[in-house]
Design an enzyme around this catalytic site. Structure first.
Site, PDB file in Angstrom:
ATOM      1  N   ASP A  86       0.882  -1.272   0.216  1.00 56.46           N
ATOM      2  CA  ASP A  86      -0.230   0.017   0.104  1.00 56.46           C
ATOM      3  C   ASP A  86       0.854   1.348   0.074  1.00 56.46           C
ATOM      4  O   ASP A  86       1.920   1.030   0.537  1.00 56.46           O
ATOM      5  CB  ASP A  86      -0.763   0.061   1.215  1.00 56.46           C
ATOM      6  CG  ASP A  86      -2.265  -0.770   1.074  1.00 56.46           C
ATOM      7  OD1 ASP A  86      -2.761  -0.975  -0.059  1.00 56.46           O
ATOM      8  OD2 ASP A  86      -2.705  -1.394   2.171  1.00 56.46           O
ATOM      9  N   ARG A 136      -1.780  -0.661  -8.505  1.00 57.33           N
ATOM     10  CA  ARG A 136      -3.129  -0.177  -7.978  1.00 57.33           C
ATOM     11  C   ARG A 136      -3.085   1.218  -8.171  1.00 57.33           C
ATOM     12  O   ARG A 136      -2.124   1.995  -7.709  1.00 57.33           O
ATOM     13  CB  ARG A 136      -3.322  -0.453  -6.743  1.00 57.33           C
ATOM     14  CG  ARG A 136      -4.725   0.049  -6.378  1.00 57.33           C
ATOM     15  CD  ARG A 136      -4.963   0.088  -4.812  1.00 57.33           C
ATOM     16  NE  ARG A 136      -5.006  -1.697  -4.384  1.00 57.33           N
ATOM     17  CZ  ARG A 136      -4.560  -2.026  -3.104  1.00 57.33           C
ATOM     18  NH1 ARG A 136      -4.071  -1.194  -2.137  1.00 57.33           N
ATOM     19  NH2 ARG A 136      -4.677  -3.370  -2.860  1.00 57.33           N
TER      20      ARG A 136
END
Length: 259
Positions: A86, A136
């Protein structure tokens, strides 16, 4: 998974202040990966990991977080799934990407996140739009200063679309993280123009947000992945999201009362 959706699972816990906490978080991921494997879910479920939860902010944080992330990547690889690292606020971007580059030397399937509102992100997208790279793309959820990030919604949307075009034209595996219908429609249109195969990219949304739309997109044959956070630190996670960007409160409220 029974509903035809994919998942990425995030163990909550960002406020890591000791090496022991970082190790405990790492162990939680190892347990999670074992459980996913035992349940036969690793074909459809991966894990998402925040490096600050693994010790990035500690003294010698780069080495600590990299070592813990490597343990998780090793375990994920062994059970046949992947890890997405992330992204956090802009002060951690360089360190995060450096560790991702290190991990990919051994585990090239390791993915990461780029935030479209940062001024640097178009260059990062061009750098990572390569074969085997899982990116992402999200708009960005932190309250960043204008010196590093676009502030207006129109500018952020335009940046997202530009970054999306770069990733979809590239040779990597784009992961389109957005609840915005315009961004999703654009992603599907860009993919058609680029003649991308259905399994060569995916859409992503948060657990509990636009559930009907998640099901609809999956039913159309798109890879639809749900971001599933879990753990005891949910309240800290929630309140930090609101503190970082108060506009998130409206986002959560709309999701709570809307269809």
């Amino acid at each position: 998974v029974d509903a035809g959706l994919l998942a990425t699972v995030d163990h909550l816990g960002e406020d890591t202040t000791t090496a022991e906490q970082a190790s405990a978080t790492t162990d939680a991921y190892l347990t999670l990966l074992t459980r996913l494997h035992n349940e036969g879910l690793t074909d459809a479920c991966e894990v998402s990991v925040k490096l600050t939860a693994l010790g990035l902010a500690l003294r010698d944080g780069h080495a600590v977080a990299a070592a813990n992330a490597r343990r998780i990547c090793t375990a994920a690889h062994a059970v046949g799934t992947t890890v997405t690292i992330d992204m956090e606020d802009h002060t951690a971007t360089d360190a995060t990407l450096a560790i991702v580059d290190e991990l990919r030397e051994t585990y090239p399937e390791t993915g990461t996140v780029l935030q479209a509102y940062l001024h640097r992100t178009p260059a990062d997208c061009a750098r990572y739009a390569v074969a085997g790279m899982r990116i992402r793309l999200c708009k960005g959820a932190y309250d960043e200063p204008a010196s590093v990030a676009r502030r207006s919604k129109a500018d952020v949307d335009a940046a997202y679309l530009a970054c999306l075009r770069t990733l979809i034209k590239g040779e990597g595996y784009p992961m389109v993280a957005s609840h915005d219908p315009r961004m999703i429609e654009a992603a599907l249109a860009y993919a058609d123009v680029a003649d991308r195969a259905p399994g060569s990219f995916e859409l992503q949304m948060l657990y509990g947000i636009r559930v009907d739309e998640q099901a609809r997109l999956a039913a159309l044959g798109h890879r639809m992945r749900v971001y599933v956070p879990y753990g005891v630190d949910w309240y800290g996670y929630f309140t930090r999201r609101l503190a970082e960007r108060p506009a998130n409160l409206l986002f959560f409220a709309r999701a709570l009362v809307g269809r």
